[in-house]
Write a protein that holds these residues in place. Structure first.
Motif, PDB file in Angstrom:
ATOM      1  N   GLY A  12      37.178  11.634  17.932  1.00 21.89           N
ATOM      2  CA  GLY A  12      38.776  11.478  17.977  1.00 21.89           C
ATOM      3  C   GLY A  12      39.611  11.847  16.765  1.00 21.89           C
ATOM      4  N   THR A  13      40.785  11.966  17.249  1.00 17.76           N
ATOM      5  CA  THR A  13      41.898  12.258  16.136  1.00 17.76           C
ATOM      6  C   THR A  13      42.350  10.816  15.596  1.00 17.76           C
ATOM      7  N   MET A  14      42.305  10.932  14.387  1.00 17.84           N
ATOM      8  CA  MET A  14      42.665   9.715  13.679  1.00 17.84           C
ATOM      9  C   MET A  14      44.273   9.839  13.028  1.00 17.84           C
ATOM     10  N   GLY A  15      45.021   8.862  12.864  1.00 17.76           N
ATOM     11  CA  GLY A  15      46.337   9.056  12.272  1.00 17.76           C
ATOM     12  C   GLY A  15      46.739   7.815  11.556  1.00 17.76           C
ATOM     13  N   TRP A  16      47.857   7.892  10.784  1.00 19.48           N
ATOM     14  CA  TRP A  16      48.548   6.768  10.198  1.00 19.48           C
ATOM     15  C   TRP A  16      50.005   6.963  10.749  1.00 19.48           C
ATOM     16  N   HIS A  17      50.440   5.798  11.100  1.00 18.28           N
ATOM     17  CA  HIS A  17      51.979   5.592  11.628  1.00 18.28           C
ATOM     18  C   HIS A  17      52.482   4.541  10.449  1.00 18.28           C
ATOM     19  N   ARG A  18      53.821   4.552  10.432  1.00 14.52           N
ATOM     20  CA  ARG A  18      54.382   3.538   9.895  1.00 14.52           C
ATOM     21  C   ARG A  18      55.705   3.185  10.390  1.00 14.52           C
ATOM     22  N   GLN A  19      56.161   1.941  10.194  1.00 14.47           N
ATOM     23  CA  GLN A  19      57.364   1.578  10.547  1.00 14.47           C
ATOM     24  C   GLN A  19      57.989   0.431   9.613  1.00 14.47           C
ATOM     25  N   ALA A  20      59.444   0.960   8.979  1.00 12.12           N
ATOM     26  CA  ALA A  20      59.768   0.125   8.166  1.00 12.12           C
ATOM     27  C   ALA A  20      60.928  -0.627   9.048  1.00 12.12           C
ATOM     28  N   PRO A  21      61.415  -1.733   8.573  1.00 13.28           N
ATOM     29  CA  PRO A  21      62.454  -2.710   9.271  1.00 13.28           C
ATOM     30  C   PRO A  21      63.715  -1.965   9.718  1.00 13.28           C
ATOM     31  N   VAL A  40      52.829   9.350   9.942  1.00 10.97           N
ATOM     32  CA  VAL A  40      52.531   9.774   8.382  1.00 10.97           C
ATOM     33  C   VAL A  40      51.398  10.950   8.437  1.00 10.97           C
ATOM     34  N   ALA A  41      50.419  10.960   9.113  1.00  8.64           N
ATOM     35  CA  ALA A  41      49.335  11.901   8.883  1.00  8.64           C
ATOM     36  C   ALA A  41      48.442  11.760  10.007  1.00  8.64           C
ATOM     37  N   THR A  42      47.810  12.938  10.301  1.00 10.35           N
ATOM     38  CA  THR A  42      46.664  12.954  11.141  1.00 10.35           C
ATOM     39  C   THR A  42      45.579  13.760  10.600  1.00 10.35           C
ATOM     40  N   ILE A  43      44.360  13.516  11.292  1.00 13.83           N
ATOM     41  CA  ILE A  43      43.132  14.281  10.911  1.00 13.83           C
ATOM     42  C   ILE A  43      42.402  14.291  11.947  1.00 13.83           C
ATOM     43  N   THR A  44      41.987  15.580  12.384  1.00 12.68           N
ATOM     44  CA  THR A  44      41.220  15.774  13.820  1.00 12.68           C
ATOM     45  C   THR A  44      39.797  15.755  13.417  1.00 12.68           C
ATOM     46  N   SER A  45      38.904  15.885  14.573  1.00 14.13           N
ATOM     47  CA  SER A  45      37.399  15.719  14.504  1.00 14.13           C
ATOM     48  C   SER A  45      36.798  16.587  13.390  1.00 14.13           C
ATOM     49  N   ILE A  46      37.477  17.812  13.254  1.00 10.08           N
ATOM     50  CA  ILE A  46      36.878  18.646  12.254  1.00 10.08           C
ATOM     51  C   ILE A  46      37.517  18.769  11.085  1.00 10.08           C
ATOM     52  N   THR A  71      44.096  18.566   8.815  1.00  6.52           N
ATOM     53  CA  THR A  71      44.991  17.430   8.608  1.00  6.52           C
ATOM     54  C   THR A  71      46.622  18.030   8.825  1.00  6.52           C
ATOM     55  N   ASN A  72      47.553  16.983   9.001  1.00 10.65           N
ATOM     56  CA  ASN A  72      48.793  17.274   9.232  1.00 10.65           C
ATOM     57  C   ASN A  72      49.597  16.099   8.708  1.00 10.65           C
ATOM     58  N   TYR A  73      50.752  16.485   7.869  1.00 16.96           N
ATOM     59  CA  TYR A  73      51.258  15.144   7.258  1.00 16.96           C
ATOM     60  C   TYR A  73      52.876  15.600   7.400  1.00 16.96           C
ATOM     61  N   ALA A  74      53.583  14.189   7.390  1.00 20.95           N
ATOM     62  CA  ALA A  74      55.095  14.349   7.583  1.00 20.95           C
ATOM     63  C   ALA A  74      55.450  14.928   6.151  1.00 20.95           C
ATOM     64  N   ILE A 104      45.139  12.271   3.911  1.00 21.79           N
ATOM     65  CA  ILE A 104      44.492  11.511   4.863  1.00 21.79           C
ATOM     66  C   ILE A 104      42.773  11.734   4.812  1.00 21.79           C
ATOM     67  N   SER A 105      41.904  11.092   5.067  1.00 15.28           N
ATOM     68  CA  SER A 105      40.527  11.264   4.959  1.00 15.28           C
ATOM     69  C   SER A 105      39.533  10.719   5.899  1.00 15.28           C
ATOM     70  N   ARG A 106      38.712  10.792   6.149  1.00 16.45           N
ATOM     71  CA  ARG A 106      37.663  10.207   7.119  1.00 16.45           C
ATOM     72  C   ARG A 106      36.341  10.110   6.835  1.00 16.45           C
ATOM     73  N   ASP A 107      35.561   8.970   6.890  1.00  7.95           N
ATOM     74  CA  ASP A 107      34.050   9.023   6.588  1.00  7.95           C
ATOM     75  C   ASP A 107      33.489   8.742   8.096  1.00  7.95           C
ATOM     76  N   ASN A 108      32.734   9.608   8.728  1.00  6.66           N
ATOM     77  CA  ASN A 108      32.349   9.494  10.130  1.00  6.66           C
ATOM     78  C   ASN A 108      31.025   8.497   9.961  1.00  6.66           C
ATOM     79  N   ALA A 109      30.393   8.744   9.070  1.00  9.70           N
ATOM     80  CA  ALA A 109      28.925   7.690   8.886  1.00  9.70           C
ATOM     81  C   ALA A 109      29.687   6.412   8.668  1.00  9.70           C
ATOM     82  N   LYS A 110      30.577   5.931   7.944  1.00 10.21           N
ATOM     83  CA  LYS A 110      31.139   4.667   7.947  1.00 10.21           C
ATOM     84  C   LYS A 110      32.169   4.270   9.174  1.00 10.21           C
TER      85      LYS A 110
END
Length: 118
Positions: free
Chosen positions: A35-44, A51-57, A60-63, A72-78
């Motif tokens: 899967g593609t993982m990411g972070w979003h954020r929402q301020a009041p 915010v950022a995404t990271i693909t299966s390979i 990365t992409n950043y705002a 952004i990073s990922r540890d697939n084993a964990k």
């Protein structure tokens, strides 16, 4: 199902650093690495923003607002997603959400609060 649980949020002074973590579990979490993982954020009072995404390979992409400061990073084993946040600014204050797109479905965590203030 996929359950995503964020951790690592808190209060930090401007210029400080935090590392957010997101642990995936559930019946579909065996497909985490696909899967593609990411972070979003929402301020009041504001819309959620990417915010950022990271693909299966590992692509990365950043705002623009965080590029050069966040990683952004990922540890697939964990089955864990990370967001290293450096040089934090008050405008980074928001609830941060871990997200995953998998097989056409989107999954969201409950969010973790990040507050940048003196």
């Amino acid at each position: 199902q996929v359950q995503l649980v964020e951790s690592g949020g808190g209060l930090v002074q401007p210029g400080g650093s935090l590392r957010l973590s997101c642990a995936a579990s559930g019946s579909r979490s065996t497909m985490y690495s696909m899967g593609t993982m990411g972070w979003h954020r929402q301020a009041p009072g504001k819309q959620r923003e990417l915010v950022a995404t990271i693909t299966s390979i590992g692509s990365t992409n950043y705002a623009d607002s965080v590029r050069g400061r966040f990683t952004i990073s990922r540890d697939n084993a964990k089955k864990t997603l990370y967001l290293q946040m450096n040089s934090l600014k008050p405008e980074d204050t928001a609830v941060y959400y871990c997200t995953q797109r998998l097989l056409g479905d989107d999954y969201w965590g409950q969010g973790t609060q990040v507050t940048v203030s003196s």
